[in-house]
Design an enzyme around this catalytic site. Structure first.
Site, PDB file in Angstrom:
ATOM      1  N   ILE A  40       8.134   7.341  16.607  1.00 47.80           N
ATOM      2  CA  ILE A  40       7.731   8.041  15.380  1.00 47.80           C
ATOM      3  C   ILE A  40       6.441   8.826  15.585  1.00 47.80           C
ATOM      4  CG2 ILE A  40       7.213   7.791  12.897  1.00 47.80           C
ATOM      5  CD1 ILE A  40      10.030   6.813  13.526  1.00 47.80           C
ATOM      6  N   LYS A  94       0.842  -1.210   0.000  1.00 53.74           N
ATOM      7  CA  LYS A  94       0.000   0.000   0.000  1.00 53.74           C
ATOM      8  C   LYS A  94       0.874   1.257   0.000  1.00 53.74           C
ATOM      9  CE  LYS A  94      -1.645   1.626   4.183  1.00 53.74           C
ATOM     10  NZ  LYS A  94      -1.279   3.006   4.476  1.00 53.74           N
ATOM     11  N   ASN A  95       1.885   1.264   0.871  1.00 48.56           N
ATOM     12  CA  ASN A  95       2.658   2.492   1.042  1.00 48.56           C
ATOM     13  C   ASN A  95       3.631   2.760  -0.105  1.00 48.56           C
ATOM     14  OD1 ASN A  95       1.239   2.963   3.316  1.00 48.56           O
ATOM     15  ND2 ASN A  95       2.889   2.475   4.754  1.00 48.56           N
ATOM     16  N   ARG A 145      -4.508  10.361   4.389  1.00 46.32           N
ATOM     17  CA  ARG A 145      -3.508  11.430   4.452  1.00 46.32           C
ATOM     18  C   ARG A 145      -2.557  11.418   3.264  1.00 46.32           C
ATOM     19  NH1 ARG A 145      -1.940  13.966   8.659  1.00 46.32           N
ATOM     20  NH2 ARG A 145       0.126  13.742   7.778  1.00 46.32           N
ATOM     21  N   ARG A 189      -8.404  -0.497   4.728  1.00 49.81           N
ATOM     22  CA  ARG A 189      -7.507   0.476   4.092  1.00 49.81           C
ATOM     23  C   ARG A 189      -6.201  -0.202   3.685  1.00 49.81           C
ATOM     24  NH1 ARG A 189      -5.469   4.606   7.770  1.00 49.81           N
ATOM     25  NH2 ARG A 189      -4.110   4.758   5.981  1.00 49.81           N
ATOM     26  N   ARG A 230       0.688  14.636  13.009  1.00 48.77           N
ATOM     27  CA  ARG A 230       1.154  14.443  11.645  1.00 48.77           C
ATOM     28  C   ARG A 230       1.125  15.719  10.782  1.00 48.77           C
ATOM     29  NH1 ARG A 230      -1.020   8.666   9.566  1.00 48.77           N
ATOM     30  NH2 ARG A 230       0.850   8.840   8.293  1.00 48.77           N
ATOM     31  N   PRO A 231       1.909  16.720  11.150  1.00 52.58           N
ATOM     32  CA  PRO A 231       1.948  17.931  10.328  1.00 52.58           C
ATOM     33  C   PRO A 231       2.612  17.682   8.970  1.00 52.58           C
ATOM     34  CG  PRO A 231       3.640  18.034  12.021  1.00 52.58           C
ATOM     35  CD  PRO A 231       2.853  16.778  12.276  1.00 52.58           C
ATOM     36  N   VAL A 232       2.473  18.646   8.055  1.00 49.96           N
ATOM     37  CA  VAL A 232       3.125  18.513   6.733  1.00 49.96           C
ATOM     38  C   VAL A 232       4.097  19.671   6.487  1.00 49.96           C
ATOM     39  CG1 VAL A 232       1.383  17.082   5.576  1.00 49.96           C
ATOM     40  CG2 VAL A 232       1.097  19.564   5.600  1.00 49.96           C
ATOM     41  N   ASP A 233       4.588  20.259   7.581  1.00 48.88           N
ATOM     42  CA  ASP A 233       5.488  21.415   7.458  1.00 48.88           C
ATOM     43  C   ASP A 233       6.731  21.120   6.628  1.00 48.88           C
ATOM     44  OD1 ASP A 233       5.926  19.722   9.766  1.00 48.88           O
ATOM     45  OD2 ASP A 233       7.530  21.081  10.350  1.00 48.88           O
ATOM     46  N   LEU A 234       7.272  19.903   6.734  1.00 47.72           N
ATOM     47  CA  LEU A 234       8.501  19.596   5.987  1.00 47.72           C
ATOM     48  C   LEU A 234       8.229  19.554   4.478  1.00 47.72           C
ATOM     49  CD1 LEU A 234       9.835  16.737   8.293  1.00 47.72           C
ATOM     50  CD2 LEU A 234      10.670  19.084   8.203  1.00 47.72           C
ATOM     51  N   ASP A 287       4.943   0.755  11.794  1.00 45.46           N
ATOM     52  CA  ASP A 287       3.747   0.071  11.286  1.00 45.46           C
ATOM     53  C   ASP A 287       3.691  -1.406  11.709  1.00 45.46           C
ATOM     54  OD1 ASP A 287       3.125   2.464  10.135  1.00 45.46           O
ATOM     55  OD2 ASP A 287       3.552   1.870   8.074  1.00 45.46           O
ATOM     56  N   CYS A 344      -4.548  12.485  12.842  1.00 43.93           N
ATOM     57  CA  CYS A 344      -5.357  11.266  12.808  1.00 43.93           C
ATOM     58  C   CYS A 344      -5.140  10.552  14.122  1.00 43.93           C
ATOM     59  CB  CYS A 344      -5.025  10.403  11.607  1.00 43.93           C
ATOM     60  SG  CYS A 344      -3.465   9.561  11.739  1.00 43.93           S
TER      61      CYS A 344
END
Ligand SMILES: CC(=O)N[C@H]1[C@@H](OP(=O)(O)OP(=O)(O)OC[C@H]2O[C@@H](n3ccc(=O)[nH]c3=O)[C@H](O)[C@@H]2O)O[C@H](CO)[C@@H](O)[C@@H]1O
Ligand SMILES: C=C(OP(=O)(O)O)C(=O)O
Length: 419
Positions: free
Chosen positions: A328, A22-23, A93, A398, A122-126, A306, A117
């Site tokens: 993590i 999936k990933n 996400r 999922r 889980r920010p997306v700043d990077l 995971d 979530c």
């Protein structure tokens, strides 16, 4: 919502097919935005996340076909709409992975902020900082990321202050069509990133350092179509290894490659699970008893976050104690209270949990709020006395394709209750 019912106590034995990851599939699908030619992905899993990503790419204007029988996804055509709406991004996400490709190829994107979530903020700043360094102008407005660039993105030297799988993928895809050289330093090294990089190279991208934490990308003017096989899902395989082991069983994880497990190989072996590479997959066999092992989650090749919940289920019935530290995500112990309801002795405090193994778990109705927590409860149920019903399995679908059928085929007493 569907439920999964398990009667514990059956030993698992046989061959079990490991699907495409999936990933890996999710970022690979986003590469369809980087070219107007066809990108064909083989070994594609049939998962709800894949359908969500397909829906998003179709909304952008691509022709998306997923033939589940032949396990092929084909993505074709050009984007005509540059918005990733809240309704799709909140479901998954990884939708944020369209940001880099849209900006690189079309100079604009409007993507809903993913938000947090169950497992963390889980920010997306990077992702955003990196794209800004490449010349994008980014504004946050009404819950959306509005991004645009005049002309092409420009190559830049991007040093990630934290290892991020998604940010590495987004920036890697963006860099392939940027003007000049982009250097990604402290990049994530997960096998799924290597798979993405190899697919991009087959589309005409120029990438050096694949598999290392420093990726150097020489931007090209355009990319072409390709056909790419999705690598096996190491997390699905590891999940089955834990499922087999908790029942004292032996499974051949068909299609899996041992090198993809990273440190999980070592931890599973220390716990008493033999892992052997064979011609058509990895054999996972429980030797004698299970032993408590300390693990700490880390970016690849460290122990995968995971796999943390599944390993904890295994440790719940191991001899001795184990300390499990999650580094993590700040909130990835939601399975602890549910495993405790099944009799497990787990004491979680902050980012660590002490698990004291017990002889037998007992079946119970349980509920899960994320993907890997759900499957950890199935693993626990396989070894528990009596019946376990895992409620709200929405998350499970999922990331696992027909998990109950695959487990039933190797001897588990498990079924899905629709509803
Ligand atoms: C679709 C997919 O591939 N999902 C995987 C991906 O998620 P994802 O790509 O979201 O995970 P990241 O590697 O980005 O996250 C790692 C850590 O970095 C933080 N972070 C990340 C980006 C950012 O801009 N700022 C920031 O602070 C996150 O909150 C987290 O604490 O990698 C995770 C870590 O292996 C896995 O658990 C997920 O299964
Ligand atoms: C956390 C996971 O996925 P996602 O990043 O899509 O939420 C996962 O696969 O365990």
């Amino acid at each position: 919502m569907d439920r999964i019912r398990i009667r514990g106590g059956r030993r698992l034995e046989g061959r079990i097919a490991v699907g495409g990851a999936k990933n890996a599939a999710l970022p690979l699908m986003a590469t369809g935005l980087l070219t107007h030619e066809a990108v064909v992905l083989t070994n594609a899993p049939a998962l709800s996340d894949i359908a969500t990503m397909g829906g998003l790419l179709a909304q952008h204007g691509l022709r998306v076909e997923h033939d589940t029988a032949s396990r092929r996804i084909s993505l074709d055509g050009a984007a005509t709409d540059f918005e990733a709406p809240y309704d799709l991004v909140r479901k998954m996400r990884a939708s944020v992975l369209v940001l880099g490709p849209l900006l690189a190829r079309y100079g604009q994107a409007r993507v809903s902020l993913p938000g947090g979530c169950a497992i963390g903020t889980r920010p997306v700043d990077l992702h955003l900082k990196g794209l800004e360094q490449m010349g994008a102008v980014i504004e946050l407005e009404a819950g959306y990321i509005n991004a645009r660039v005049d002309g092409r993105l420009k190559g830049a030297r991007i040093l990630f202050t934290q290892v991020s799988v998604g940010a590495t993928e987004n920036l890697l895809m963006a860099a392939t069509l940027a003007e000049g050289t982009t250097e990604l330093i402290n990049a994530a090294r997960e096998p799924e990133i290597t798979d993405l990089a190899q697919c991009l190279v087959s589309m005409g991208a120029r990438i050096e350092g694949i598999g290392t934490d420093r990726l150097v990308v020489q931007g090209v003017d355009s990319l072409h179509g390709t056909t790419h096989p999705i690598l096996p899902d190491r997390i699905e395989a590891g999940t089955f290894a834990c499922a087999g082991a908790i029942t004292g069983g032996e499974l051949l994880l068909e299609g899996m490659r041992l090198d993809l497990f990273g440190a999980c190989t070592h931890s599973l072996r220390e716990a008493g699970v033999e892992l052997l590479q064979e011609a058509d997959g990895v054999r996972a066999r429980r030797l004698n008893g299970l032993h408590g092992v300390d693990v700490m989650t880390e970016p690849f090749p460290g122990f995968a976050t995971d796999m943390q919940a599944q390993f904890m289920a295994l440790m719940a019935v191991a001899e001795g104690a184990s300390m499990i530290t999650e580094t993590i995500f700040e909130n990835r112990f939601m399975h602890v209270p549910e495993l405790t309801r099944m009799g497990a002795r787990i004491n979680a405090h902050g980012s660590s949990a002490i698990v004291r193994g017990i002889g037998k778990l007992s079946g119970a109705p349980v509920m899960a709020t994320d993907l890997r927590a759900s499957v950890s409860l199935i693993i626990a149920g396989l070894a528990a006395e009596g019946e376990t019903v895992v409620n709200r399995v929405y998350h499970l679908d999922r990331g696992y394709e027909r998990v109950e059928r695959k487990l039933a085929a190797v001897g588990a007493e498990i079924d899905r209750i629709a509803g």
